[in-house]
Write an enzyme that holds these catalytic residues in place. Sequence first.
Site, PDB file in Angstrom:
ATOM      1  N   GLY A 120      39.635  -4.427  -6.488  1.00 52.72           N
ATOM      2  CA  GLY A 120      39.864  -4.513  -7.858  1.00 52.72           C
ATOM      3  C   GLY A 120      40.794  -6.184  -8.372  1.00 52.72           C
ATOM      4  O   GLY A 120      39.401  -6.238  -8.689  1.00 52.72           O
ATOM      5  N   GLU A 136      36.446  -7.525  -3.386  1.00 49.81           N
ATOM      6  CA  GLU A 136      35.584  -6.904  -4.758  1.00 49.81           C
ATOM      7  C   GLU A 136      36.286  -7.293  -5.504  1.00 49.81           C
ATOM      8  O   GLU A 136      37.255  -6.184  -5.657  1.00 49.81           O
ATOM      9  CB  GLU A 136      34.219  -5.658  -4.388  1.00 49.81           C
ATOM     10  CG  GLU A 136      33.899  -5.953  -2.900  1.00 49.81           C
ATOM     11  CD  GLU A 136      32.837  -6.819  -3.174  1.00 49.81           C
ATOM     12  OE1 GLU A 136      32.531  -7.145  -3.780  1.00 49.81           O
ATOM     13  OE2 GLU A 136      32.083  -6.063  -2.358  1.00 49.81           O
ATOM     14  N   LEU A 137      36.090  -8.445  -6.733  1.00 50.10           N
ATOM     15  CA  LEU A 137      37.239  -8.704  -7.634  1.00 50.10           C
ATOM     16  C   LEU A 137      37.015  -8.973  -8.839  1.00 50.10           C
ATOM     17  O   LEU A 137      36.091  -8.141  -8.713  1.00 50.10           O
ATOM     18  CB  LEU A 137      38.395 -10.484  -6.913  1.00 50.10           C
ATOM     19  CG  LEU A 137      39.198  -9.844  -5.520  1.00 50.10           C
ATOM     20  CD1 LEU A 137      39.383 -11.182  -5.006  1.00 50.10           C
ATOM     21  CD2 LEU A 137      39.572  -8.714  -4.764  1.00 50.10           C
ATOM     22  N   CYS A 195      33.434  -4.197 -13.246  1.00 53.59           N
ATOM     23  CA  CYS A 195      33.863  -5.915 -12.958  1.00 53.59           C
ATOM     24  C   CYS A 195      32.100  -6.015 -12.686  1.00 53.59           C
ATOM     25  O   CYS A 195      32.344  -7.487 -13.132  1.00 53.59           O
ATOM     26  CB  CYS A 195      34.068  -5.517 -11.522  1.00 53.59           C
ATOM     27  SG  CYS A 195      33.148  -4.614 -10.491  1.00 53.59           S
TER      28      CYS A 195
END
Length: 492
Positions: A243, A265-266, A299
């Site tokens: 996120g 996991e940004l 992302c």
Amino acid sequence: MLDDKTDLKSILKDPSLLATKAFVAGEWVDADDGTTFDVTNPARGDVICTVPDLGRAETARAIAAAEEAMKDWAARTGKERAQIMRKWYDLMMENQDDLGAILTAEMGKPLAEARGEIAYGAGFIEWFGEEAKRVYGETIPGHQRDKRITVIKQPIGVAASITPWNFPNAMIARKAGPALAVGCGFVCRPASETPLSALAMAVLGERAGLPKGILSVITSAKASDIGKEFCENHTVRKLTFTGSTEVGRILLRQAADQVMKCSMELGGNAPFIVFDDADLDAAVEGAMASKFRNNGQTCVCANRIYVQSGVYDAFAEKLAKAVNALKVGDGLKEGVEAGPLINEDAVKKVQEHIQDVLDHGGSIVTGGERHEMGGTFFQPTVLTGVTQEAKVSHEETFGPVAPLFKFETEQEAIAKANDTIFGLASYFYARDVGRITRVQEGLEYGIVGVNTGLISTEVAPFGGVKQSGLGREGSHHGVEDYLEMKYICLAV
Ligand SMILES: NC(=O)c1ccc[n+]([C@@H]2O[C@H](COP(=O)([O-])OP(=O)(O)OC[C@H]3O[C@@H](n4cnc5c(N)ncnc54)[C@H](O)[C@@H]3O)[C@@H](O)[C@H]2O)c1
Ligand SMILES: O=CC(O)CS(=O)(=O)O
């Protein structure tokens, strides 16, 4: 195909995949207090169904069941776990069309992309199932004559996951795969916008033979409550989150009290660099794939497109032509290439970034407005004359906006590309081998796509550096975050 009046269930070959109860401790359940929340279709704005709004008590039960189920699951051989995971993979692929339709209905991406995501997600289940057989230990020559040293790897314990709406299947599969493969119990909380894909995965996991309790799906609109239970419940030994960096920081702080192992996991802010020796047509194709996949809500999407001055105008013209050809519409309709944005906030952010570019002297080449379809549909957009002062150079837009920055030298491109707190994916197009080597080494990113705009696969280690995250998902490295190492010193 769903016309405007048919409901989702009626187009599924197997309507039982549209599960509307939560899956806790091997049972399909309502919330303890009976509350529910709506799941809506972002293309139409209508309610697809409601699902239970679970809280901490149900989450705690799921965690306890996962711990109990792990006793037998972790004791099985890797091959035994692999066989069930293979079956799960097969079922996901056999039901790819239905899973894709459910995903498109709740998230909006075009059906072809949704089916692609199902294959991508299933790939993680297949890959990690195979890796279950390869959780190797180590022997180390002893430090004294009577000592024998071995290292074994064991499942870390119950793993809890929180995932976003943009990849409702694959982001869960990328975590459930390694966790279950090595013997952990797994409790996931999908995004409240997209619980249905997670529930459908659980239906198939149950059919594949996953033991009762080893997998739970917590549907909940109360994200922070579930996050707190995950971080404060002593049984959880691993938190895996995908996120935004903002929420990642909150969870890292919360997890610190239990010294919990975290994978993060940004967010990203991917640079896409086009050098003057690039194959321009290939670069446009790569930019389209990277920027407009999932309508820019990825992302690893190109967020900043840096083009060398000699090819700037030609690239802008070719890109605008390709962008103008994109078909925008309801993802469930044939031929659509760009769906709606997830919600009104997403539209506002896109508008804010475009206005900010204009305020800093940039121009709109194409797009720039809400799409005539209304709702959260937005015109695919190309902007030129964008500078480092613009918001888009520091923040993810998460929408269909391609901002073109101009640069002169290789050093300048690398410096500008690295001028961000993020470090997930990056891309560049060039042909000179010396330049390719220098630039790939100079980019401060976990992932570099060279002459390609598509880098995601289960066989490679996916993840970011700097504030884009901790840990890697996919590849043989992907299991490490779900394992603990135990060193054994034997005196003989
Ligand atoms: N690095 C990656 O692999 C990757 C993959 C997909 C998305 N992302 C990032 O995700 C972001 C987009 O997704 P989003 O808008 O859903 O992100 P988000 O951080 O707002 O939400 C992600 C998930 O966290 C939940 N959440 C929100 N606040 C929480 C809290 N206080 N405690 C616990 N859970 C909470 C949300 O409900 C959602 O399920 C982008 O920044 C994107 O780059 C990263
Ligand atoms: O949104 C970010 C992702 O991780 C999607 S993908 O893995 O690149 O498909």
